[in-house]
Design an enzyme around this catalytic site. Sequence first.
Site, mmCIF file in Angstrom:
data_model
loop_
_atom_site.group_PDB
_atom_site.id
_atom_site.type_symbol
_atom_site.label_atom_id
_atom_site.label_comp_id
_atom_site.label_asym_id
_atom_site.label_seq_id
_atom_site.Cartn_x
_atom_site.Cartn_y
_atom_site.Cartn_z
ATOM 1 C CG HIS A 18 -1.008 -1.913 -1.437
ATOM 2 N ND1 HIS A 18 -1.077 -0.777 -0.683
ATOM 3 C CD2 HIS A 18 -1.812 -2.812 -0.833
ATOM 4 C CE1 HIS A 18 -1.891 -0.979 0.336
ATOM 5 N NE2 HIS A 18 -2.362 -2.213 0.262
ATOM 6 C CD GLU A 19 -2.677 -6.520 -2.307
ATOM 7 O OE1 GLU A 19 -2.495 -7.175 -1.273
ATOM 8 O OE2 GLU A 19 -3.525 -5.618 -2.381
ATOM 9 C CD GLU A 46 -4.419 -1.773 3.684
ATOM 10 O OE1 GLU A 46 -4.124 -1.419 2.539
ATOM 11 O OE2 GLU A 46 -4.547 -2.970 4.007
ATOM 12 C CG HIS A 65 -0.369 -5.904 2.545
ATOM 13 N ND1 HIS A 65 -0.315 -5.144 3.682
ATOM 14 C CD2 HIS A 65 -1.392 -5.408 1.822
ATOM 15 C CE1 HIS A 65 -1.267 -4.226 3.650
ATOM 16 N NE2 HIS A 65 -1.934 -4.357 2.520
#
Lengths: 424, 187
Positions: A143-144, A230, A147
Amino acid sequence: MWEQIRANRIKSVILVMAMGSILFAIGWLLGAAFMGNGIAGLVIALIIWLIMNLIAYFSGDSLLLSITKAKKIKHDDHPRLFNIVEEMKIASGLEYMPSIYIIDTPAMNAFAAGRDPKHASVAVTSGLLQRLNRDELQGVIAHEMAHIKNRDVLLMSLCSVLLGTIVILAWYASRIMIYGAIAGGGRSRRSSSGGGGQGQIIIFVVAIVLMIVAPLLAYLIYFAISRKREYLADASAAVYTRYPEGLASALEKLSKSTHKLETANKATASMFIINPLNRTKKKEAANLSSTHPPISERVRILRSMSGGASFLDYNSAYSAVHNGKNVVGAKSLSDVTPVSMRKAGVPIAMAGAIAAAGAKSTPKPTPEPTAKERARETSDMLWKHSKHRLVNCQCGTKLRIPPNYTHSNVKCPHCGTINTIPKS
Amino acid sequence: MAWYFWVIIVVVILMAFFVLGLYNGLIRLRNQMKNAWAQIDVQLKRRHDLIPNLVETTKGYMTHERETFESITNARNLAQSAVGQGVGAQSKAEGELSGVLSKLLMVVENYPDLKANTNFLALQEELSSTENKISLSRQYYNDSVMHFNNKIQMFPSNVIAGMFGFKTGEFFEVESAAERAVPKVSF
């Protein structure tokens, strides 16, 4: 297929431009109302915005890392974390390895920082390291990484600078107005050339309204962008890991944790994997004033992804939850290649072979460290990082020697043996 | 000059930009694919380097696995000699190596002493992570190939691809005799 997500950027750009025009409007109107010159107000607004941008661009990540008291680690400090980050770097196709930081706190959270992939960093809390298993940690890191890959960090810092400028302008304007009223004189009105009496009043009223509305509007846009990014990062994480369940169960664990991340504040909230501020167990409704979508909803979408782990699968899971709305953008869904999902309990390395062979039995994955071992591992790392030396006494006691202890021997408090401290 | 002269010029310029965009897009995808392949190579090399270390550490404990060690060493040498022989040959050799390696890691369960060796545990983490990295870089490579091939075969970029002689990429397959046999484990 990694370009897919870029098409979605158009929407984000439109929203950023909307924030930009709010900044222009407020700058011009405040200038017109208080200085009798719209252009001057515009110039002031732009100068403030530019300075804040420069600060955010060149030192945003180091500021964030120092605010949260994050410590940089190397491969040998925590091989598993390092390997997982490297795995996700490979899966996402990023060219550079991000720096890895640890935040020493029982709170469970993680964030990404850095203006571009070359200067990126990933930070995780020690609470996260202790309580997540490998698949879950991988989901969070994915997930990071998403980003970083999607340039969300840059986008969000751009947005927060815009937001900050708007808020500052509105605040100072309100001060000027209040003190101007106390002073009893319309200095601005006097200074304006005559003949515009009626027009001047209208501008003044509009400026006051904007002063109140603009920050609110900017906040709402900022939160809308943040929530969207997100969802997209969740979708990308599913593609990178081919295992949405990992992130889903990690998010669940994160939401159950009651520790608060002390060092987080409003400005940095959107950088974290879950909202670090909203720890109250009230209702978790999808409200307009949150940087993050409700966790239960994110988990539900991830869990209802059936059949595959592509953006298309995430999008259809999303629209099932949101009455037919799309999250990834219709254009970018047109030529998505199918992505098969990894089954639970199957190591990544074996998934391809099993899919190719169509075998029924699955091999045992490499045994994982237990929760206790993970806790020990993490605390060992933190001790080592604070320069404590470790002495193993013959009675089995572990003695931790603080860095300012200068003697060459130490007596074990349990058995009384005199141990010599190895020179480091 | 007639007005349609200008119209034609504008159309030609627009088309030139369109073709340029398609061409650049293809080049970008091809570079991405090549770069993804380079990533696989890095990880394969890393695995080759780890194997002697693994054999050295485990040899003393796993006295009954002489055959497995031999097949691992052979597979490693084969895989090393296949470097630079093209995607097909290399993926086959590496597939064999993956197969025999996972065989070894699966019988580790039978040697409790080995599981207490910290040296081995660190090595095991490195090795299984390297396996993950290999398959993740393969995953990324295959996605890139798929994307590139789609562009080459679909209209309108297929016209440009044909004009400039772009060739479809080759997938990194994992099918091999050893890998197909691997999942048969009984405890």
